[in-house]
Design an enzyme around this catalytic site. Structure first.
Site, mmCIF file in Angstrom:
data_model
loop_
_atom_site.group_PDB
_atom_site.id
_atom_site.type_symbol
_atom_site.label_atom_id
_atom_site.label_comp_id
_atom_site.label_asym_id
_atom_site.label_seq_id
_atom_site.Cartn_x
_atom_site.Cartn_y
_atom_site.Cartn_z
ATOM 1 C CD GLU A 1 -2.936 -0.872 -0.151
ATOM 2 O OE1 GLU A 1 -2.931 0.218 -0.749
ATOM 3 O OE2 GLU A 1 -3.610 -1.840 -0.533
ATOM 4 C CE1 TYR B 1 -6.653 3.041 -0.680
ATOM 5 C CE2 TYR B 1 -4.288 3.175 -0.308
ATOM 6 C CZ TYR B 1 -5.379 2.517 -0.827
ATOM 7 O OH TYR B 1 -5.212 1.323 -1.460
ATOM 8 C CG ASP C 1 -7.819 4.496 -4.536
ATOM 9 O OD1 ASP C 1 -9.060 4.456 -4.653
ATOM 10 O OD2 ASP C 1 -7.066 3.766 -5.201
#
Length: 372
Positions: A38, A121, A139
């Site tokens: 991520e 996020y 996102d």
DNA sequence: AAGCCGGGGTC
DNA sequence: GACCCAGGCTT
């Protein structure tokens, strides 16, 4: 009463389970792997990340390995990926996880959000994908998909819009399916509901999509334009060593913070403006003087200067590269941060793309000259 | 709210 | 060229 939302989640999950890409970080539920992926995926495409992710988890298999590694090693594995503060924050956070949470990525929202480099996020992505908690992960993909499906005109470049989208996205998560649903939403944005020309023909939720019904799918989402990058003019010195440093080039390390922090570069100075930049190119005397202030004595050589350019998000570097040769007395770079680097040492340092290309070409050319 | 922070793919 | 990308941090 929530028929619309139930439909959306059910159709999206059905589609995702058939169409999902086989990605390295999807092969396990290892929270550390998901975390690393991520961070790498922030503002970076999947295809770019894959090789970096594989090398990274191979070299740093656990949070503890990352926490204990030398920072230069971590930076080297990030080289070319950009946004290097991500790498430094990730390691700082790994050290925090090692010390405070026994090396296990926390599953408490406040604790995950408190880690360096983990914003709204990424926290949502980790909690939902690794631990299946019903947290939204909003996102750019998700904002685009939701803007279209619900035909929303809110400007997605505004922070308040993301907050609203998080409430909406949270309300859409099917019971117990947060991991797949959040990934499905992003997967749809990446593969079908793309920015320019969405492939509505292949979309599992095209039928009730309000933007499509209104014929507005290409207008949405609304996003204010970014300012254009500012021009910066620089002179760089490509200084060949002599004596014990023959075949090597003088380089230096960038400061600990700011642009390209802690990466290596050619010594250079900034010109006041484009005009001064053009003027100073003659003979490179301004550069010689500037380098002398840093204790470096070098003279321009017969090799001609050449231009290089590098585009960042918010600025453009225009660089004139002036080949030079170190004075005889300059056998050692005694200023901290400066070093002599030849082809053999090149890969031991971390280079931003612009200097990597420049130096690689230089060493290749020198090798060719030698062969002749 | 606006600026800072990389690099590459795509149209 | 302009836009965008599985954003976050600082001021």
């Amino acid at each position: 009463m929530n028929d619309g939302k139930t439909y959306f989640g059910a159709e999206l999950l059905k589609w995702y389970r058939k169409e999902r890409r086989d990605l390295p970080w999807r092969r396990s539920r290892n929270p550390y792997h998901i975390w690393v992926s991520e961070i790498m995926l922030q503002q970076t495409r999947v295809d770019t990340v894959i090789p970096y992710f594989n090398r990274f988890v191979d070299r740093f298999p656990t949070v503890g390995d990352l926490a204990e590694a030398p920072e230069e090693d971590v930076l080297k594995h990030w080289e070319g990926l950009g946004y290097y503060s991500r790498a430094r924050n990730l390691q700082a956070a790994a050290r925090e996880v090692a010390e405070l949470y026994e090396g296990r990525v926390p599953r408490v929202k406040k604790e995950v959000s408190g880690l360096k480099g983990v914003g709204p996020y990424t926290a949502g992505a980790i909690l939902s994908i690794a631990y299946d908690q019903p947290e939204p992960a909003v996102d750019g993909n998700v904002m685009r998909v939701l803007s279209r499906y619900f035909c929303l005109d809110a400007d997605i470049s505004k922070p308040a819009t993301r907050v609203d989208m998080e409430s909406l996205a949270a309300s859409l998560i099917p019971e117990g399916q947060a991991a797949d649903f959040n990934q499905a939403l992003m997967e749809l944005g990446a593969l079908i509901c793309t920015p320019k020309s969405p492939s509505c023909g292949g979309c599992p939720v095209a039928e009730p999509c309000l933007a499509r019904l209104a014929g507005r799918e290409k207008e949405l989402p609304v996003k204010t334009k970014a300012k254009k990058a500012r021009d910066v003019y620089r002179f760089a010195a490509l200084i060949e060593g002599v004596g014990p440093h023959a075949g090597k080039v003088l380089v230096r390390r960038r400061p600990d913070t700011g642009l390209l922090a802690k990466m290596w570069e050619l010594p250079h100075i900034e010109a006041a403006d484009a005009a001064a930049w053009e003027d100073l190119a003659e003979g490179g005397r301004g550069l010689e003087a500037a380098l002398a202030e840093d204790g470096i004595v070098a003279k321009a050589t017969e090799r001609s200067a050449f231009d290089a350019q590098h585009v960042f998000t918010h600025l453009v570097w225009h660089i004139k590269v002036l080949p030079a040769r170190a004075a005889e007395e300059l056998f050692v770079a005694d200023r901290t941060g400066y070093e002599w680097v030849g082809p053999e040492q090149f890969e031991l340092y971390s280079w931003p793309n612009v200097f990597r290309k420049l130096l690689t070409e230089y060493f290749v050319d020198r090798a060719k000259e030698k062969d002749e």
